[in-house]
Enzyme design. Structure first.
Site, mmCIF file in Angstrom:
data_model
loop_
_atom_site.group_PDB
_atom_site.id
_atom_site.type_symbol
_atom_site.label_atom_id
_atom_site.label_comp_id
_atom_site.label_asym_id
_atom_site.label_seq_id
_atom_site.Cartn_x
_atom_site.Cartn_y
_atom_site.Cartn_z
ATOM 1 N N SER A 119 0.823 -1.211 0.000
ATOM 2 C CA SER A 119 0.000 0.000 0.000
ATOM 3 C C SER A 119 0.853 1.255 0.000
ATOM 4 O O SER A 119 0.338 2.351 -0.223
ATOM 5 C CB SER A 119 -0.934 -0.001 1.209
ATOM 6 N N HIS A 140 -1.714 -2.394 -6.719
ATOM 7 C CA HIS A 140 -2.325 -2.055 -5.426
ATOM 8 C C HIS A 140 -3.845 -2.120 -5.529
ATOM 9 O O HIS A 140 -4.476 -1.235 -6.106
ATOM 10 C CB HIS A 140 -1.835 -0.656 -5.002
ATOM 11 N N GLU A 152 -4.269 0.403 -8.537
ATOM 12 C CA GLU A 152 -3.216 1.390 -8.792
ATOM 13 C C GLU A 152 -2.005 0.588 -9.291
ATOM 14 O O GLU A 152 -1.538 -0.317 -8.598
ATOM 15 C CB GLU A 152 -2.899 2.057 -7.444
ATOM 16 N N ASN A 190 -2.743 6.469 -1.130
ATOM 17 C CA ASN A 190 -2.505 6.703 0.296
ATOM 18 C C ASN A 190 -1.829 8.036 0.591
ATOM 19 O O ASN A 190 -1.848 8.504 1.724
ATOM 20 C CB ASN A 190 -1.739 5.533 0.908
#
Ligand code: CAA
Length: 283
Positions: A119, A140, A152, A190
């Site tokens: 992540s 991801h 992602e 993130n």
């Protein structure tokens, strides 16, 4: 290169979700974990998810059985000797990931692509643990994997264009939407999401509002499906802290400092939904 057979390393919530969507898309899947019980638990979760779809008439019982039959259990990385792709979804720890990637580099065929579902950890650093950095890439997925459309796709410094293209095409076959990003701490997802969650925790810490009020503001005012504190519990507070630390270390910028309340909850073992207690309590 066409992917036919793949291994998912790590049979937790993310790994089993990834195995499910790959098997549903027709791939032959090895679900691997160092603990056999974890693989069995992961498969149990997949069966439950598929059964829900059967009950909603979106899948026949026969299709469900065919999907399950495409997933084999594995407790040994050596089983990856004939796969085209590995998607690693083990714990978020650089030492563990580098060890897995260096072993996979020895075991898998030369054409195999090694992907990580990390992540926030740098793909370039994971790739450096192998002798094939051009075949290492980030994939991801979002939680819950069967529901969320985004994958992602992270290019490491050395990731080859044809490897990117293979993974982009494969992601479409999973009925997911690939989005290309470069390798920087937290990628895009993130880098944007986690400071928002951290700020929500600061808002609680400073007594600006109750946890329920903070969540309601973001749900009703911004149309978020879950408030940020509920979402933090869903993701896991240990994971949230780890990602904030990765951003803080990676950029050296204090705007990413983790909220002391987040640290306190993690130290107390209040890790969110999986621990039965985080910002909220769960049955
Ligand atoms: N597994 C499989 N399916 C699930 C599921 C799960 N764990 N949880 C919910 N679903 C399915 C339900 O079966 C239902 O399916 P249908 O609509 O097809 O019948 C659908 O999702 C909606 O579920 P519910 O009606 O029970 O609940 P909801 O409307 O509140 O939706 C949710 C649940 C999809 C989780 C929604 O609350 C949501 O989108 N939350 C935000 C999730 C999010 O932000 N995820 C990203 C987290 S960040 C991350 O993953 C990356 C990281 O690196 C930290």
């Amino acid at each position: 290169m066409k992917v036919k057979k793949l291994m998912v390393v790590g049979a937790g919530q993310m790994g089993s979700g990834i195995a499910q969507v790959c098997a549903q898309a027709g791939y032959e899947v090895l679900l691997n974990d160092i603990r056999k019980e974890a693989v069995q638990r992961g498969l149990g979760g997949i069966e439950k998810n598929l059964e829900r779809q059967v009950k909603k008439d979106r899948l026949t019982s026969r299709e469900k059985e065919e999907i399950i039959a495409r997933i084999s259990q594995s407790a040994d990385l050596q089983d990856a000797k004939d796969v085209d792709l590995v998607i690693e979804a083990a714990v978020e720890n650089m030492t563990v990931k580098c060890k897995i990637f260096s072993q996979l580099d020895e075991i898998t065929p030369a054409h195999a692509i090694l992907a990580s579902n990390t992540s926030s950890l740098p793909i370039t650093e994971i790739a450096a643990a192998t002798k094939r950095p051009e075949k290492v890439i980030g994939m991801h997925f979002m939680n819950p994997v069967p529901v969320m459309k985004l994958v992602e796709i992270i290019r490491g410094l050395a990731t080859a264009d044809e490897v990117y293209q293979t993974i982009e095409e494969m992601t479409h076959t999973l009925s997911k939407m690939p989005v290309e990003v470069n390798d920087f701490p937290g990628f895009v997802s993130n880098r944007v999401l986690m400071p928002m969650i951290n700020e929500a925790i600061y808002t609680l810490y400073e007594g600006v509002a109750t946890k329920e009020a903070i969540d309601e503001v973001m749900k009703l005012g911004m149309n978020h499906p879950m408030g940020p504190l509920t979402l933090a519990d869903f993701i896991g507070l240990d994971t949230c802290l780890y990602i904030m630390e990765t951003l803080h270390d990676g950029f050296g910028d204090d705007k990413y400092r983790p909220c002391p309340l987040l640290r306190k909850y993690v130290k107390a073992g209040w890790l969110g939904r999986k621990a039965g207690r985080g910002f909220y309590t769960y049955e």
